[in-house]
Design a protein around this motif. Structure first.
Motif, PDB file in Angstrom:
ATOM      1  N   SER A   1      85.724  17.119  82.467  1.00 56.61           N
ATOM      2  CA  SER A   1      85.770  15.892  82.082  1.00 56.61           C
ATOM      3  C   SER A   1      86.681  15.505  80.652  1.00 56.61           C
ATOM      4  O   SER A   1      86.673  16.381  79.897  1.00 56.61           O
ATOM      5  CB  SER A   1      84.633  14.905  82.116  1.00 56.61           C
ATOM      6  OG  SER A   1      83.763  15.372  80.905  1.00 56.61           O
ATOM      7  N   LYS A   2      87.227  14.439  80.462  1.00 54.65           N
ATOM      8  CA  LYS A   2      88.120  14.073  79.366  1.00 54.65           C
ATOM      9  C   LYS A   2      87.297  14.375  78.103  1.00 54.65           C
ATOM     10  O   LYS A   2      87.523  15.127  76.891  1.00 54.65           O
ATOM     11  CB  LYS A   2      88.707  12.773  79.272  1.00 54.65           C
ATOM     12  CG  LYS A   2      89.443  12.604  80.522  1.00 54.65           C
ATOM     13  CD  LYS A   2      90.854  13.869  80.614  1.00 54.65           C
ATOM     14  CE  LYS A   2      91.595  13.272  81.708  1.00 54.65           C
ATOM     15  NZ  LYS A   2      92.440  14.418  82.101  1.00 54.65           N
ATOM     16  N   LEU A   3      86.134  13.900  78.075  1.00 59.55           N
ATOM     17  CA  LEU A   3      85.191  14.004  76.834  1.00 59.55           C
ATOM     18  C   LEU A   3      84.522  15.248  76.897  1.00 59.55           C
ATOM     19  O   LEU A   3      84.201  16.042  75.775  1.00 59.55           O
ATOM     20  CB  LEU A   3      84.008  12.735  76.921  1.00 59.55           C
ATOM     21  CG  LEU A   3      84.560  11.577  76.515  1.00 59.55           C
ATOM     22  CD1 LEU A   3      83.390  10.486  76.708  1.00 59.55           C
ATOM     23  CD2 LEU A   3      85.431  11.316  75.355  1.00 59.55           C
ATOM     24  N   GLY A   4      84.259  15.976  77.826  1.00 58.19           N
ATOM     25  CA  GLY A   4      83.803  17.300  78.126  1.00 58.19           C
ATOM     26  C   GLY A   4      84.735  18.257  77.158  1.00 58.19           C
ATOM     27  O   GLY A   4      84.146  19.159  76.727  1.00 58.19           O
ATOM     28  N   LEU A   5      86.086  18.084  77.743  1.00 52.25           N
ATOM     29  CA  LEU A   5      87.190  18.962  76.885  1.00 52.25           C
ATOM     30  C   LEU A   5      87.128  18.699  75.713  1.00 52.25           C
ATOM     31  O   LEU A   5      87.750  19.829  74.969  1.00 52.25           O
ATOM     32  CB  LEU A   5      88.311  18.670  77.530  1.00 52.25           C
ATOM     33  CG  LEU A   5      88.523  19.018  79.213  1.00 52.25           C
ATOM     34  CD1 LEU A   5      89.658  18.480  79.665  1.00 52.25           C
ATOM     35  CD2 LEU A   5      88.254  20.631  79.331  1.00 52.25           C
ATOM     36  N   GLU A   6      86.588  17.901  74.930  1.00 56.73           N
ATOM     37  CA  GLU A   6      86.462  17.765  73.488  1.00 56.73           C
ATOM     38  C   GLU A   6      85.758  18.965  72.886  1.00 56.73           C
ATOM     39  O   GLU A   6      85.679  19.002  71.278  1.00 56.73           O
ATOM     40  CB  GLU A   6      85.978  16.401  72.942  1.00 56.73           C
ATOM     41  CG  GLU A   6      87.402  15.284  73.440  1.00 56.73           C
ATOM     42  CD  GLU A   6      86.771  13.956  72.730  1.00 56.73           C
ATOM     43  OE1 GLU A   6      85.752  13.764  72.546  1.00 56.73           O
ATOM     44  OE2 GLU A   6      87.986  13.291  72.689  1.00 56.73           O
TER      45      GLU A   6
END
Length: 467
Positions: free
Chosen positions: A251-256
């Motif tokens: 997920s986009k926030l997980g990739l952070e």
């Protein structure tokens, strides 16, 4: 081998010597090459040429990071060593443009890195580094190395002097203790996934093949074997310790979690907290990408279209308690199901160990620096925010580490997406200047109630001088 002692040239001292030429030190060499004030550098690698996981360059396999995570772009998009410039030099920019590939093939990434390694000056392949010493009289490191001939045999000895070192010796295939009895010689092939393509033809002659490991490599190998086996006679078993064949967190926030912001946050945490976090985050880097999971299911489903089920068994939640060979022609695995608390045996004709990699230990290479090396409570090297080993005040030169600092910098340590940022961080610190301005913020997530400060340059660094 030449009998003369190592050469010793007191007039030649490099600013930086890199040990190992994988993607991370290749990134460092590429960005060092573009500095406004040139550094004198040398990078050594015992292999004869650059190759990135050649045993896993399966047809169609793609990187799990976008092509922007090349050697340089996220630190210097204008660099001549970018992937896009590589495409331009190969006259492939328009085909790449129309292909609309954000995630490129692994084989293409390997070819790109090899192109850089053949064009970039100061890279020395077939050089095995044997020892590193600190000379307090000259305030520099002595790096002893052996030049290998075309057969991998010692040809001559040499010594290089440098003010600073970058260790990028990478990882090595990991075989868990219960599976080590399988690695002795025998007629039944037992290989690590790192060597898969080298043994693929032999594996396919086996009547029954077992793949052990639930990560991306295990999934890609299972899929490749499945596609190569006849319908109804697949003879495949896929085992995993994880409770499910789980998708990677993408997920986009997980990739952070793979941003400099998270790296700084993680480094500032207490050691005990870091050690608890790393195993909990396995799905950030040990899961399977959604496309591979979908492709496996599609292939299995296609084989049911005319009735029946494929001869392929997928069993998660299983550990291998012990393993051994049967009559030297087959392999017997003793299995335990974690949730059921049941045990059984599996006999197979070939095994692929997709059991991952571990950081290569630094102690052998740093043997002569052991009195200066400061360690944490678990005996691991302490590594500061600038990716430098804590060597104590007697050693004024720095040893930077790449992909050996997961315990201090988190899950992003082996990630290609942080390669250029880490290289830029190292070069900014080494030069005491700011040739590669780093972003002040890289994530929408605020990982703590207080954010760790962005490391500043060291004003006390002695400016580099060139003899």
């Amino acid at each position: 081998m030449t009998a003369a002692p190592p050469t010793h040239d007191p007039l030649r001292t490099h600013d930086l010597v890199g040990i190992g030429i994988g993607p991370f030190n290749l990134s460092l060499a590429a960005l060092a090459h573009g500095l406004p004030t040139p550094l004198t550098t040398a990078f050594y690698e015992q292999r004869p040429a650059f190759h990135w996981h050649p045993g896993l360059l399966i047809d169609g396999a793609t990187l799990q990071v976008p092509f922007l995570a090349d050697l340089v772009t996220l630190a210097d998009p204008t660099s001549p060593w970018s992937f896009l410039n590589y495409q331009r030099t190969q006259d492939r920019l328009y085909p790449f443009y129309f292909a609309e590939r954000f995630h490129i093939h692994r084989a293409e990434y390997d070819a790109y890195c090899r192109w850089v390694s053949t064009q970039l000056p100061g890279l020395h392949f077939r050089h095995q580094v044997d020892a590193i010493r600190w000379d307090p009289h000259t305030a520099r490191f002595d790096v002893d190395h052996t030049h290998l001939d075309a057969h991998g045999e010692a040809a001559s000895l040499g010594r290089t002097h440098t003010r600073h070192i970058a260790l990028g010796i990478g990882t090595e295939p990991h075989i868990p203790d219960p599976l080590k009895p399988l690695t002795d010689t025998g007629n039944a092939p037992v290989i690590h996934s790192a060597d898969y393509l080298h043994h693929r033809d032999r594996l396919l002659t086996a009547r029954h093949i077992t793949v052990i490991g639930s990560g991306q490599s295990g999934a890609e190998i299972f899929l490749d074997l499945l596609r190569a086996r006849p319908t109804g006679n697949e003879g495949l078993h896929w085992l995993a310790r994880t409770p499910a064949f789980a998708p990677m967190e993408y997920s986009k926030l997980g990739l952070e979690h793979f941003t400099p912001d998270y790296t700084r946050y993680f480094h500032a945490l207490p050691e005990t907290v870091r050690d608890t976090l790393v195993p909990q985050q396995w799905q950030l880097h040990k899961g399977i990408d959604h496309d591979t999971i979908a492709a496996i299911h599609d292939e299995l489903y296609r084989r049911t279209l005319h009735g029946g089920w494929p001869d392929a068994t997928l069993t998660p939640g299983v550990t291998v308690r012990t393993a051994g060979r049967v009559a030297n022609t087959r392999v017997e695995l003793h299995l335990e199901h974690t949730q059921q608390s049941t045990r059984t045996r599996l006999t197979t004709d070939a095994v692929v160990l997709a059991t991952g990699y571990r950081e290569r230990p630094l102690d052998t290479l740093l043997h002569h620096l052991a009195p200066h090396l400061r360690r944490d409570s678990a005996g691991r090297p302490r590594i500061d925010a600038h990716h430098r080993l804590d060597l104590g005040p007697a050693v004024t030169g720095h040893i930077y580490v790449q992909n050996a600092e997961r315990h201090t910098h988190g899950v992003g340590a082996p990630d290609l997406g942080l390669a250029a940022w880490r290289s830029a961080t190292i070069l900014n610190d080494l030069t005491g200047t700011n040739p590669y301005p780093l972003p002040k913020r890289t994530a929408f997530t605020t990982f703590g109630l207080t954010q760790p400060a962005i490391p500043t340059q060291q004003p006390t660094l002695v400016p580099l001088t060139h003899p």
